[in-house]
Design a protein around this motif. Structure first.
Motif, PDB file in Angstrom:
ATOM      1  N   ASP A 172      -8.209   6.298   4.067  1.00 50.71           N
ATOM      2  CA  ASP A 172      -7.829   4.949   3.676  1.00 50.71           C
ATOM      3  C   ASP A 172      -7.162   4.996   2.307  1.00 50.71           C
ATOM      4  O   ASP A 172      -7.815   5.224   1.292  1.00 50.71           O
ATOM      5  CB  ASP A 172      -9.062   4.047   3.644  1.00 50.71           C
TER       6      ASP A 172
ATOM      7  N   SER B 104      -5.726   2.489   0.845  1.00 47.70           N
ATOM      8  CA  SER B 104      -5.645   1.164   0.241  1.00 47.70           C
ATOM      9  C   SER B 104      -6.284   1.111  -1.145  1.00 47.70           C
ATOM     10  O   SER B 104      -6.018   0.186  -1.922  1.00 47.70           O
ATOM     11  CB  SER B 104      -6.302   0.117   1.150  1.00 47.70           C
TER      12      SER B 104
ATOM     13  N   THR C 226       0.825  -1.208   0.000  1.00 49.44           N
ATOM     14  CA  THR C 226       0.000   0.000   0.000  1.00 49.44           C
ATOM     15  C   THR C 226       0.858   1.257   0.000  1.00 49.44           C
ATOM     16  O   THR C 226       0.585   2.211  -0.739  1.00 49.44           O
ATOM     17  CB  THR C 226      -0.932   0.011   1.222  1.00 49.44           C
TER      18      THR C 226
END
Length: 309
Positions: A180, A182, A114
């Motif tokens: 986030d 990701s 990531t």
């Protein structure tokens, strides 16, 4: 990889900010009666860099209203952006350190993957604006920086774009402050990078363009905003460095104190503004900024018509 925002500065940070500000004032105030204008412009930069309302347009227009004489051909307005780069580095230093370790392979597989994808994405997003900016630097400073009507027009257009995105009904009305990364992909990063290129036009807003690009690419508001903040590190950092190097022949010894004071004020104010914006978008959308841009653009057109600008 989830990023948790830091909401309050610690006492050590407050002391550090205070000492740097006092030093900047000490070396700038005695030789510069216009020091208060520098403080005002630093505050403007610190607020408007992170809000999607165009820091460049606000700085240039308020400089003209204040009749500020230390612009150095636009170099002052660009150079104090370094202060806001420092503010995002300080705000996210823990996460940046964690990501740096992950990039070199320290961490579990998901974290490492990531982090590497995120920073390759930031490089991809950085390249389009960097290339165009280097090629068109002189034109941007000599022509685009001198047109209040252009700034007004781009502010208004950007305002309607924000309203269209929010009224389109495809974005959530509420979210959380959790970021986030990701779901960062190279395609989404490229969309953000292309969008950021338009921010070379004063009035468009670097943060506004990159946030809009992130939203259109599929990021939620907190992630689009945080990605924009991270993207500012290479974008503003290198833009400042290139402009300073290209303007060394114009910068006098007394100008360095002005640049330091402006950057310091911008850093302190920008640090607080980052936290505020992340909290704001946790429960609000960008409609307010759309309305603000339109109103500001109309007021600028009115000021030009009245001969104020």
């Amino acid at each position: 990889m989830r990023v948790q925002s830091i909401t309050l500065p610690r006492s050590g940070l407050f002391i550090g900010f205070s000492v740097l500000l006092a030093f900047s004032l000490l070396i700038t105030v005695p030789a510069n009666p216009d020091w208060w204008q520098i403080v005002v412009l630093g505050i403007v930069q610190g607020i408007t860099e992170w809000l999607p309302i165009s820091s460049t347009a606000h700085l240039l227009l308020i400089s003209e209203l204040l009749n500020y004489q230390g612009s150095i051909g636009g170099t002052f307005e660009i150079a104090i952006q370094f202060g806001t780069v420092c503010s995002v580095l300080i705000f996210y230093w823990r996460d940046l350190l964690t990501q740096a370790n992950a990039v070199i392979g320290r961490g579990d597989t998901l974290t490492v993957t990531t982090a590497r994808t995120l920073w390759l994405g930031i490089i991809i997003a950085f390249v389009p604006a960097a290339a165009v900016g280097l090629l068109a630097r002189d034109f941007i400073k000599a022509v685009l920086f001198e047109s209040p009507l252009l700034m007004a027009t781009t502010l208004i257009i950007g305002g309607f774009i924000f309203l269209w995105i929010e009224w389109n009904g495809t974005r959530q009305t509420q979210t959380t402050a959790t970021v986030d990364f990701s779901n960062v992909s190279y395609r989404r990063a490229l969309v953000v990078g292309i969008a950021q290129t338009f921010a070379l036009i004063p009035g468009v807003s670097r943060s506004g363009a990159s946030i809009v690009g992130g939203l259109l690419a599929g990021f939620d508001r907190p992630t689009a905003t945080a990605f924009s903040f991270y993207l500012a590190i290479p974008t503003l950092g290198l833009a400042t460095l290139v402009d300073l190097i290209g303007s060394l022949d114009q910068i006098q010894s007394g100008d360095w104190g002005r640049l330091l004071l402006g950057a310091t004020v911008a850093m302190i104010v920008g640090y607080g503004c980052i936290g505020w914006l992340l909290r704001y978008i946790a429960t609000h959308n960008f409609t307010l900024f759309g309305y603000y841009r339109i109103i500001a653009g109309v007021l600028i057109i009115g000021a030009v018509a009245l001969g104020i600008l």
